[in-house]
Design an enzyme around this catalytic site. Structure first.
Site, PDB file in Angstrom:
ATOM      1  N   HIS A  65      -9.043   2.713  -5.008  1.00  0.00           N
ATOM      2  CA  HIS A  65      -7.898   1.270  -3.870  1.00  0.00           C
ATOM      3  C   HIS A  65      -7.567   2.422  -3.338  1.00  0.00           C
ATOM      4  O   HIS A  65      -6.869   3.322  -3.071  1.00  0.00           O
ATOM      5  CB  HIS A  65      -6.944   0.981  -5.141  1.00  0.00           C
ATOM      6  CG  HIS A  65      -7.943   0.120  -6.093  1.00  0.00           C
ATOM      7  ND1 HIS A  65      -7.009  -1.384  -6.945  1.00  0.00           N
ATOM      8  CD2 HIS A  65      -8.909   0.117  -6.790  1.00  0.00           C
ATOM      9  CE1 HIS A  65      -7.965  -1.506  -7.531  1.00  0.00           C
ATOM     10  NE2 HIS A  65      -9.151  -0.708  -7.780  1.00  0.00           N
ATOM     11  N   GLU A  67      -4.272   1.935  -2.278  1.00  0.00           N
ATOM     12  CA  GLU A  67      -3.156   3.327  -2.351  1.00  0.00           C
ATOM     13  C   GLU A  67      -3.683   4.422  -2.857  1.00  0.00           C
ATOM     14  O   GLU A  67      -2.640   4.909  -2.648  1.00  0.00           O
ATOM     15  CB  GLU A  67      -1.980   2.468  -3.134  1.00  0.00           C
ATOM     16  CG  GLU A  67      -1.519   0.849  -2.858  1.00  0.00           C
ATOM     17  CD  GLU A  67      -2.325  -0.065  -2.638  1.00  0.00           C
ATOM     18  OE1 GLU A  67      -1.776  -1.255  -2.716  1.00  0.00           O
ATOM     19  OE2 GLU A  67      -3.623  -0.059  -3.090  1.00  0.00           O
ATOM     20  N   CYS A  95      -1.999  -3.763  -7.330  1.00  0.00           N
ATOM     21  CA  CYS A  95      -2.221  -4.012  -8.731  1.00  0.00           C
ATOM     22  C   CYS A  95      -1.649  -2.857  -9.763  1.00  0.00           C
ATOM     23  O   CYS A  95      -1.284  -1.750  -8.914  1.00  0.00           O
ATOM     24  CB  CYS A  95      -4.141  -3.734  -8.700  1.00  0.00           C
ATOM     25  SG  CYS A  95      -4.382  -1.819  -8.702  1.00  0.00           S
ATOM     26  N   CYS A  98      -2.584   0.371  -8.924  1.00  0.00           N
ATOM     27  CA  CYS A  98      -2.197   1.147  -8.153  1.00  0.00           C
ATOM     28  C   CYS A  98       0.073   1.685  -7.934  1.00  0.00           C
ATOM     29  O   CYS A  98       0.144   2.488  -7.650  1.00  0.00           O
ATOM     30  CB  CYS A  98      -2.340   0.688  -6.491  1.00  0.00           C
ATOM     31  SG  CYS A  98      -3.725   0.603  -6.037  1.00  0.00           S
TER      32      CYS A  98
END
Length: 168
Positions: A65, A67, A95, A98
Site C-alpha cells: 500500500h 503508506e 486502511c 497502514c
C-alpha cells in the site's frame, strides 16, 4: 504555550502542497496500472524523504500500500525504523494495515485528503476489517486458531534477557 507545526504561518499551504503531491502519486499509480488510487509521502524538515503509491497489482504484494511503500523508503533512506519528527501525507485515510504501520513508524502526524468512506464508494472498503478486529479470533471470517506449541513463549524470555536489545 507551544504551537504545533500545523499552527505555524503558511503551514496549511505546505500541508496542502504535500497532500496534492500524494494525490498526484495516486494518479501516477493508477495510470501505471500498479494498483489502487492511493499515494503517500513522508516529509522531514520540509523535505520528501520517502514516497510511494499503491503497488499491490504490479508487485503481487497485498502489503504494498502507498503508506507502507513510503514508510519503507523513508526508513531505508534514514537508516532507522522510526520516523520521529516526520510527517506522513496520504491521499486517503489509511486502511487498518497502514494505520498500524503509521503507529509503528511513530511519525509526528499524518495528514490525509480523502476519507475511508470516499474509498468505500470506489470499492475499497475496509469496513469488514474494522468489524473483524473486535471479534474473538475464532469468530473471524478467516478463523485464527491458537495452538499450544512447547517452548513457544521462550523466545519472548530470550528477548527480555538480551542485554543489547533495541526497544521499539
Amino acid at each position: 504555550m507551544s504551537t504545533s507545526p500545523a499552527d505555524q504561518p503558511g503551514a496549511h499551504d505546505e500541508h496542502g502542497r504535500f497532500l496534492q503531491q500524494a494525490v498526484d502519486l495516486a494518479g501516477r499509480g493508477v495510470a501505471a496500472g500498479d494498483g489502487g488510487p492511493f499515494g503517500a509521502l513522508v516529509v522531514l524538515d520540509g523535505e520528501v524523504i520517502g514516497e510511494g503509491w499503491n503497488r499491490v497489482l504490479s508487485s503481487n504484494d497485498p502489503t504494498a500500500h502507498a503508506e507502507v511503500v513510503a514508510i519503507r523508503a523513508a526508513c531505508q533512506r534514514l537508516g532507522t525504523f522510526q520516523l520521529t519528527g516526520a510527517l506522513v501525507y496520504a491521499s486517503c485515510e489509511p486502511c487498518p494495515m497502514c494505520l498500524g504501520a503509521v503507529y509503528w513508524a511513530r511519525p509526528a502526524a499524518l495528514y490525509y485528503a480523502s476519507t475511508r468512506h470516499d474509498a468505500a464508494r470506489a470499492d475499497f472498503s475496509d469496513a469488514v476489517i474494522y468489524d473483524e478486529i473486535g471479534l474473538d479470533p475464532a469468530e473471524r471470517s478467516i478463523p485464527f486458531r491458537r495452538l499450544d506449541v512447547p517452548k513457544a513463549d521462550e523466545v519472548f524470555q530470550e528477548w527480555l534477557d538480551k542485554a543489547d536489545r533495541t526497544a521499539y
